[in-house]
Design a protein around this motif. Structure first.
Motif, PDB file in Angstrom:
ATOM      1  N   GLU A  12       0.853  -1.202   0.000  1.00 18.76           N
ATOM      2  CA  GLU A  12       0.000   0.000   0.000  1.00 18.76           C
ATOM      3  C   GLU A  12       0.890   1.254   0.000  1.00 18.76           C
ATOM      4  O   GLU A  12       1.917   1.295   0.672  1.00 18.76           O
ATOM      5  N   LYS A  16       2.750   3.502  -6.931  1.00 20.69           N
ATOM      6  CA  LYS A  16       2.652   2.890  -8.263  1.00 20.69           C
ATOM      7  C   LYS A  16       1.934   3.788  -9.266  1.00 20.69           C
ATOM      8  O   LYS A  16       2.394   3.945 -10.389  1.00 20.69           O
ATOM      9  N   GLU A  39      -5.435  -3.682 -11.848  1.00 19.69           N
ATOM     10  CA  GLU A  39      -6.191  -4.795 -11.263  1.00 19.69           C
ATOM     11  C   GLU A  39      -6.364  -4.539  -9.783  1.00 19.69           C
ATOM     12  O   GLU A  39      -5.414  -4.093  -9.134  1.00 19.69           O
ATOM     13  N   ARG A  50     -14.068  -4.847  -8.442  1.00 16.09           N
ATOM     14  CA  ARG A  50     -13.186  -4.031  -7.597  1.00 16.09           C
ATOM     15  C   ARG A  50     -13.934  -3.534  -6.359  1.00 16.09           C
ATOM     16  O   ARG A  50     -13.425  -3.611  -5.243  1.00 16.09           O
ATOM     17  N   LEU A  54     -12.753  -4.499  -2.657  1.00 13.34           N
ATOM     18  CA  LEU A  54     -11.973  -3.517  -1.879  1.00 13.34           C
ATOM     19  C   LEU A  54     -12.766  -2.727  -0.851  1.00 13.34           C
ATOM     20  O   LEU A  54     -12.194  -1.992  -0.057  1.00 13.34           O
ATOM     21  N   PHE A  70     -10.415 -12.406  -7.670  1.00 12.25           N
ATOM     22  CA  PHE A  70      -9.274 -11.709  -8.283  1.00 12.25           C
ATOM     23  C   PHE A  70      -8.927 -12.364  -9.621  1.00 12.25           C
ATOM     24  O   PHE A  70      -8.583 -11.686 -10.589  1.00 12.25           O
ATOM     25  N   ARG A  74      -8.920 -10.944 -13.408  1.00 16.78           N
ATOM     26  CA  ARG A  74      -7.694 -11.071 -14.228  1.00 16.78           C
ATOM     27  C   ARG A  74      -7.993 -11.677 -15.590  1.00 16.78           C
ATOM     28  O   ARG A  74      -7.467 -11.234 -16.611  1.00 16.78           O
ATOM     29  N   ARG A  96      -0.601  -3.573 -10.825  1.00 15.79           N
ATOM     30  CA  ARG A  96      -0.858  -4.892 -10.243  1.00 15.79           C
ATOM     31  C   ARG A  96      -1.245  -5.936 -11.285  1.00 15.79           C
ATOM     32  O   ARG A  96      -1.887  -5.654 -12.286  1.00 15.79           O
ATOM     33  N   SER A 100       0.386  -9.793  -7.176  1.00 19.33           N
ATOM     34  CA  SER A 100      -0.406  -9.263  -6.049  1.00 19.33           C
ATOM     35  C   SER A 100      -1.145 -10.389  -5.340  1.00 19.33           C
ATOM     36  O   SER A 100      -1.270 -10.380  -4.113  1.00 19.33           O
ATOM     37  N   THR A 101      -1.645 -11.348  -6.107  1.00 17.58           N
ATOM     38  CA  THR A 101      -2.374 -12.455  -5.474  1.00 17.58           C
ATOM     39  C   THR A 101      -1.423 -13.291  -4.626  1.00 17.58           C
ATOM     40  O   THR A 101      -1.764 -13.723  -3.524  1.00 17.58           O
ATOM     41  N   TYR A 104      -0.477 -10.940  -1.522  1.00 18.24           N
ATOM     42  CA  TYR A 104      -1.560 -10.659  -0.564  1.00 18.24           C
ATOM     43  C   TYR A 104      -2.268 -11.930  -0.084  1.00 18.24           C
ATOM     44  O   TYR A 104      -2.374 -12.167   1.109  1.00 18.24           O
ATOM     45  N   GLN A 105      -2.788 -12.723  -1.044  1.00 19.59           N
ATOM     46  CA  GLN A 105      -3.601 -13.877  -0.627  1.00 19.59           C
ATOM     47  C   GLN A 105      -2.734 -15.029  -0.113  1.00 19.59           C
ATOM     48  O   GLN A 105      -3.175 -15.816   0.721  1.00 19.59           O
ATOM     49  N   PHE A 162      -8.141  -3.948   2.452  1.00 21.17           N
ATOM     50  CA  PHE A 162      -6.840  -4.561   2.738  1.00 21.17           C
ATOM     51  C   PHE A 162      -5.961  -3.682   3.620  1.00 21.17           C
ATOM     52  O   PHE A 162      -5.240  -4.203   4.474  1.00 21.17           O
TER      53      PHE A 162
HETATM   54  P1  TMP Z   1      -4.820  -0.555  -5.352  1.00 20.11           P
HETATM   55  O1  TMP Z   1      -5.237  -0.664  -6.789  1.00 20.11           O
HETATM   56  O2  TMP Z   1      -5.144   0.764  -4.759  1.00 20.11           O
HETATM   57  O3  TMP Z   1      -3.419  -0.971  -5.152  1.00 20.11           O
HETATM   58  O4  TMP Z   1      -5.777  -1.550  -4.543  1.00 20.11           O
HETATM   59  C1  TMP Z   1      -5.872  -2.875  -4.844  1.00 20.11           C
HETATM   60  C2  TMP Z   1      -5.957  -3.659  -3.555  1.00 20.11           C
HETATM   61  O5  TMP Z   1      -6.282  -5.020  -3.856  1.00 20.11           O
HETATM   62  C3  TMP Z   1      -4.666  -3.690  -2.783  1.00 20.11           C
HETATM   63  O6  TMP Z   1      -4.957  -3.619  -1.398  1.00 20.11           O
HETATM   64  C4  TMP Z   1      -4.100  -5.059  -3.116  1.00 20.11           C
HETATM   65  C5  TMP Z   1      -5.322  -5.916  -3.332  1.00 20.11           C
HETATM   66  N1  TMP Z   1      -5.125  -7.036  -4.262  1.00 20.11           N
HETATM   67  C6  TMP Z   1      -5.082  -8.334  -3.761  1.00 20.11           C
HETATM   68  O7  TMP Z   1      -5.196  -8.546  -2.553  1.00 20.11           O
HETATM   69  N2  TMP Z   1      -4.911  -9.378  -4.635  1.00 20.11           N
HETATM   70  C7  TMP Z   1      -4.796  -9.195  -5.989  1.00 20.11           C
HETATM   71  O8  TMP Z   1      -4.649 -10.160  -6.749  1.00 20.11           O
HETATM   72  C8  TMP Z   1      -4.862  -7.832  -6.504  1.00 20.11           C
HETATM   73  C9  TMP Z   1      -4.759  -7.593  -7.978  1.00 20.11           C
HETATM   74  C10 TMP Z   1      -5.027  -6.793  -5.602  1.00 20.11           C
END
Ligand code: TMP
Length: 220
Positions: A12, A16, A39, A50, A54, A70, A74, A96, A100-101, A104-105, A162
């Motif tokens: 975060e 980007k 994404e 989205r 989110l 997600f 994609r 992203r 990112s997956t 994060y996941q 997140f």
């Molecule tokens: P952002 O576009 O402002 O970065 O927000 C996207 C949010 O979604 C960010 O917290 C990261 C999360 N995210 C995942 O958890 N998994 C994913 O595969 C993607 C693409 C984003």
């Protein structure tokens, strides 16, 4: 595919979106037709996904449902936007993508879903397609989250599902990205994002130049 696919990744508030805008403008000035995208939310249906992903309670999805959403985003992004643009020879710069997956996941949530399952999902959705270059913007979560909350304050719908998870989650993500870069040295470059916008932009231009000059394109 005639075009080039560059992805930006990071925790975060890593900056980007500003960097993508600057790189896109720079490439346009140098004669490289490009589109920027993100994404989740790079397509019309993706915009709906989205919002679901989110906004709201952090625990509203189980790990598998969240990951599948997600990946739905994609798949639509690839088939409706990324691949058609690349087939026309455009550069595509995405805020992203699949890392990112994993960050994060997988890493963030303490591996609630297996890497094997993530890899199978990736193959179903993208086959053996991969970014040509992934730029990972590295920043301490304490610094990045502060920037990110300042931005969220200006949003009508707070996309903070997140961000609002604890610091351990965000430290796991940061370390996860560093591990992804270690596992994919050909594709990934890690840059220190705790710099001014201009300094970081220069670092990014240098990376793009190194990657593409004399190879696919005669860039500079
Ligand atoms: P952002 O576009 O402002 O970065 O927000 C996207 C949010 O979604 C960010 O917290 C990261 C999360 N995210 C995942 O958890 N998994 C994913 O595969 C993607 C693409 C984003």
């Amino acid at each position: 595919m005639k075009g080039v696919f560059i992805t930006f990744e990071g925790g975060e508030g890593s900056g980007k979106s500003s960097q993508i805008r600057l790189l896109s403008e720079y490439l346009k000035r140098t004669g490289f037709d490009n589109i920027t995208t993100r994404e989740p939310g790079g397509t019309d249906i993706g915009k709906e996904l989205r919002k679901m992903l989110l906004i709201g309670d952090t625990e509203k999805f189980d790990a598998v449902s969240e990951t599948l959403l997600f990946y739905t985003d994609r798949r639509l992004h690839l088939t409706n936007k990324i691949w058609p643009a690349m087939a026309r020879g455009k550069w595509v710069i995405s805020d992203r993508f699949a890392d990112s997956t994993i960050a994060y996941q997988y890493y963030g949530h303490g591996k609630r879903i297996s890497m094997e399952d993530l890899e199978s999902m990736y193959r179903i959705v993208a086959g053996d397609f991969k970014p040509d270059l992934t730029i990972i913007l590295d920043i301490a979560p304490e610094v990045g989250l502060k920037r990110s909350y300042a931005k969220a304050d200006t949003m009508v719908d707070k996309e903070t599902r997140f961000e609002s998870i604890g610091l351990e989650f965000h430290n796991n993500i940061r370390n996860g990205y560093l591990q992804i870069a270690k596992n994919n040295p050909e594709r990934c470059v890690v840059l220190d994002a705790d710099k001014t916008i201009e300094e970081l932009h220069k670092d990014i231009i240098r990376v793009v130049e190194e990657r593409f000059v004399g190879k696919q394109l005669d860039l500079f």
